[in-house]
Design a protein around this motif. Structure first.
Motif, short mmCIF file in Angstrom:
data_model
loop_
_atom_site.label_atom_id
_atom_site.label_comp_id
_atom_site.label_asym_id
_atom_site.label_seq_id
_atom_site.Cartn_x
_atom_site.Cartn_y
_atom_site.Cartn_z
N ASN A 274 0.87 -1.17 0.00
CA ASN A 274 0.00 0.00 0.00
C ASN A 274 0.91 1.23 0.00
O ASN A 274 1.63 1.47 0.96
CB ASN A 274 -0.90 -0.02 1.24
N GLU B 173 1.29 -2.08 5.25
CA GLU B 173 0.28 -2.95 4.63
C GLU B 173 0.85 -3.45 3.32
O GLU B 173 1.18 -2.66 2.45
CB GLU B 173 -1.03 -2.21 4.41
N SER C 142 -4.02 -7.83 0.77
CA SER C 142 -3.08 -7.31 1.75
C SER C 142 -3.33 -8.00 3.08
O SER C 142 -4.30 -8.75 3.26
CB SER C 142 -3.25 -5.80 1.91
N LEU D 185 -5.34 -5.42 -3.06
CA LEU D 185 -4.37 -4.48 -3.60
C LEU D 185 -4.45 -4.42 -5.12
O LEU D 185 -4.40 -3.34 -5.72
CB LEU D 185 -2.96 -4.89 -3.19
N MET E 62 -5.93 -0.27 -5.41
CA MET E 62 -5.44 0.73 -4.47
C MET E 62 -4.22 1.39 -5.09
O MET E 62 -3.75 0.96 -6.16
CB MET E 62 -5.10 0.08 -3.12
N VAL F 288 -0.61 1.44 -5.24
CA VAL F 288 0.27 0.34 -4.84
C VAL F 288 1.71 0.61 -5.28
O VAL F 288 1.97 0.97 -6.44
CB VAL F 288 -0.22 -0.99 -5.44
N SER G 157 -11.40 -2.47 0.03
CA SER G 157 -10.54 -1.54 -0.70
C SER G 157 -11.29 -0.26 -1.04
O SER G 157 -10.74 0.85 -0.91
CB SER G 157 -10.03 -2.19 -1.98
N TRP H 227 -11.60 2.30 1.69
CA TRP H 227 -10.39 3.08 1.95
C TRP H 227 -10.43 4.42 1.25
O TRP H 227 -9.85 5.41 1.72
CB TRP H 227 -9.17 2.26 1.47
#
Length: 260
Positions: A67, A73, A97, A103, A201, A203, A255, A258
């Motif tokens: 992350n 993470e 993750s 991810l 995400m 990454v 995800s 987030w």
């Protein structure tokens, strides 16, 4: 924890972006060649896809995922496999993750099998198998281990050896026989095979194109890979990776929350 999309609020459902994961030139962000044995790292944003293409049918690409906003993470191999009841990755799978979030995911894959549990070639094993060939002697044709390559890239982002976890080994197939012996499938790879990794995400991605630790070829001759990134969008409500199992739907929801 919601069990399916009907348990989400209307706002959360509306917030799910739709994906158009097919590659097209007008969405291309960049192309880059990754020579065999070399390493690379960079940030892939949510809604972008990275295509890895095996140019010679000889590639192994070891990958680590973090992350980017909170690097503690990172990709969790045990959770990824047990959540999807698999021992390898291919189209329809996701990479989890250690916080239960997706991810990245694999919407397309012409290869069909990517190793998840053999790790990377370490420097001692490389020297024993292929001999020592350093930069002073061979310049860019030096022997690089997957371990060395990933550690170099980790350092660039303020990370270290303790952040080295299990990798995904793209383009390599490893199976076990009835006696439990692990076998590297030399017939699995082919020139032009590709795998699309879509990021759900933001990454941090680290790649090494060094040989797989179980590759039986006696010479150090890892194949080159082409990296192509484009704007694809993220997994929509009807996406195959999201719907492949109930656990994946929950992982995608985690995800998406987030970013709410």
């Amino acid at each position: 924890m919601p069990k399916n999309s009907s348990d989400l609020t209307p706002f959360a459902i509306a917030a799910m972006p739709q994906s158009s994961s097919k590659f097209s030139e007008d969405k291309l962000l960049w192309n880059e060649a990754l020579p065999g044995g070399c390493h690379w790292s960079g940030v892939l944003r949510r809604g972008n896809t990275l295509r890895l293409t095996d140019l010679q049918g000889l590639a192994n690409v070891s990958a680590l995922f973090f992350n980017q906003e909170e690097k503690t993470e990172r990709y969790n191999m045990p959770d990824t496999l047990k959540a999807q009841h698999t021992a390898f990755l291919t189209a329809g799978h996701a990479c989890y993750s250690d916080m239960g979030r997706v991810l990245c995911s694999i919407p397309e894959d012409s290869c069909g099998w990517h190793d998840t549990f053999c790790g990377v070639l370490d420097s001692a094993s490389m020297e024993k198998k292929y001999g020592l060939l350093n930069y002073q002697t061979a310049r860019n044709n030096m022997h690089r281990s997957g371990q060395e390559g990933l550690l170099t890239e980790l350092t660039k982002w303020g990370l270290s050896r303790r952040d080295m976890g299990p990798s995904v080994n793209f383009f390599s197939k490893v199976t076990s026989d009835v006696e439990g012996k692990i076998n590297f499938d030399t017939s699995h790879r082919a020139s032009g095979q590709y795998v699309d990794v879509r990021f759900e995400m933001n990454v941090l991605v680290l790649l090494s194109a060094a040989p797989h630790p179980l590759d039986p070829r006696p010479d150090y001759a890892p194949g080159a890979v082409r990296l192509s990134a484009w704007r694809s969008g993220t997994a929509g409500a009807d996406d195959a990776c999201r719907l492949s199992c109930a656990e994946n739907e929950r992982g995608f929801i985690n995800s998406e929350r987030w970013f709410l």
